[in-house]
Design a protein around this motif. Sequence first.
Motif, PDB file in Angstrom:
ATOM      1  N   LEU A 193      51.543  41.534  28.653  1.00 48.79           N
ATOM      2  CA  LEU A 193      50.337  40.718  28.846  1.00 48.79           C
ATOM      3  C   LEU A 193      50.338  39.627  27.781  1.00 48.79           C
ATOM      4  CD1 LEU A 193      47.540  43.375  29.469  1.00 48.79           C
ATOM      5  CD2 LEU A 193      48.663  41.924  31.159  1.00 48.79           C
ATOM      6  N   TYR A 225      45.561  35.236  26.264  1.00 47.19           N
ATOM      7  CA  TYR A 225      44.746  35.101  27.473  1.00 47.19           C
ATOM      8  C   TYR A 225      43.872  36.343  27.637  1.00 47.19           C
ATOM      9  CZ  TYR A 225      47.683  31.253  29.271  1.00 47.19           C
ATOM     10  OH  TYR A 225      48.340  30.073  29.464  1.00 47.19           O
ATOM     11  N   ASN A 258      45.053  36.607  32.483  1.00 42.30           N
ATOM     12  CA  ASN A 258      46.350  37.250  32.665  1.00 42.30           C
ATOM     13  C   ASN A 258      46.571  37.634  34.120  1.00 42.30           C
ATOM     14  OD1 ASN A 258      48.330  37.994  30.432  1.00 42.30           O
ATOM     15  ND2 ASN A 258      46.386  38.307  29.381  1.00 42.30           N
ATOM     16  N   LEU A 311      47.201  34.784  36.543  1.00 38.89           N
ATOM     17  CA  LEU A 311      48.208  33.831  36.067  1.00 38.89           C
ATOM     18  C   LEU A 311      49.120  33.281  37.164  1.00 38.89           C
ATOM     19  CD1 LEU A 311      49.233  32.477  33.433  1.00 38.89           C
ATOM     20  CD2 LEU A 311      51.102  34.101  33.535  1.00 38.89           C
ATOM     21  N   ARG A 343      48.154  42.142  37.591  1.00 38.31           N
ATOM     22  CA  ARG A 343      48.752  40.814  37.521  1.00 38.31           C
ATOM     23  C   ARG A 343      49.926  40.688  38.498  1.00 38.31           C
ATOM     24  NH1 ARG A 343      51.377  38.805  31.995  1.00 38.31           N
ATOM     25  NH2 ARG A 343      52.727  40.577  32.426  1.00 38.31           N
TER      26      ARG A 343
END
Lengths: 246, 213
Positions: free
Chosen positions: A90, A94, A99, A102, A150
């Motif tokens: 990570l 951020y 994250n 992203l 993510r």
Amino acid sequence: MPSAIEFRDVSLSAADGRRLLDGIHLAMEEGTTTAILGRSGSGKTTLLRMVNRMVRPTSGSILVHGEEVTDQDAVQLRRGIGYVIQETGLFPHYTIERNVGLVPELNGKRANKERIYELLQQVGLEAAKFAGRWPHQLSGGQRQRAGLARALAADPSILLMDEPFGALDPLTRAEMQEMLRALLQRLKKTVLLVTHDLDEALYLASRIVLMEDGRIVADLAARDFMHSELLEVRQYAQAFHRGVAR
Amino acid sequence: MSGFLAQYGTEIRTLTLEHLWLTGAAMLFASLIGIPTGIWLTRHERWSSPVIGFVNVIQTIPSLAMFGFLLPLPWLGERAARIAIMALTGYALLPIVRNTYAGIRGIDPTIRDVARALGMTQMQLLTKVDLPLAAGVILAGLRTATVTCVGIATIAAAVGAGGLGEFIFRGVASVDNRLVLAGAVPAALLALAADGLLGLLERWAQIPGAGKS
């Protein structure tokens, strides 16, 4: 329909001529979970990293959705493939929300807040509580969940996981495995899971590929793995369970 | 004391501004050259030793000699301020190049690897990962460079570039300590102020919990 991922006679030699991968043939069908099992140094991570072109083979070809990865734009290819690793990765500068959002952000889309919240809930993180936090404020397990969110953000059809729970304590790891199994059953992704953990492979994957010294020594359905008479399989299972029992 | 200030007050102000201008211009040029050079070196590793070695050599040239060397050069030699800015830029390069390079090199390789694996372009890797994560170290380099420049800029008066060194040289020539102090004290205050300000900026740029991923 072409396989989601296919390795055709893939080999990789180190600069000193040592064979790191040797004649790999492997095809993964859409929507299946395959575990690449092996000791450290067996070449499993290298194999995984060839799918998103982080490592290029010395010879042979790798196809993603029927198309050679070397013919595809590396950046676009990578954005279409989820990637989860042991150390999470990570970005410390951020928030969790940024994250997770992203990859859409890299694609120039404004990361959709609702979507991020939904992803966080999916991996078992209470969105309202965690979205605004920084990675260092999370526990190892929570960070790993965020890393998974993510990887899923751009809704990739392929998910690469490299020892995703390797750094977690056994209890947290078991929780994460349960969460991931339920999630994968719902999402129908093509998953390539690199692990040394035999139990994890048996629990999460439908197929297990055992690697040793850069070669595939066994390629079996998960349900057949423990009944296999193959020497390499029995040795690995024995060694693994001796290691766990200790 | 008050009589001294009444006599020299305006001149102190003028020379301080001149000093600031010399240092500021040099820092601007050094940053414009040094930061891109540092970034470039992280992408072309094998050049890092020769290039950093070279800027290191610049650093070892005694400042008075440096001003002397530059004096006969065409265009540069015509205006003392040009010489001063050029020399100061040279001195400021090392901390800037070195810290930019070291700052980016010092980022957890896993983070940069993941950034690429997620599909960042080279430019995105630079602007979203490298620069923000190295900002603290780069600013520390700018801070060192600025403080050094404020100090060395006093020597620029030797070639007639002005600045607070003028007082110092005049004071030394006429054995007048008050004049020496009139140059040295504001120069020291400038250095302290620059150090404090850039220090604040540096702290602001620190990443919370950096080091842990």
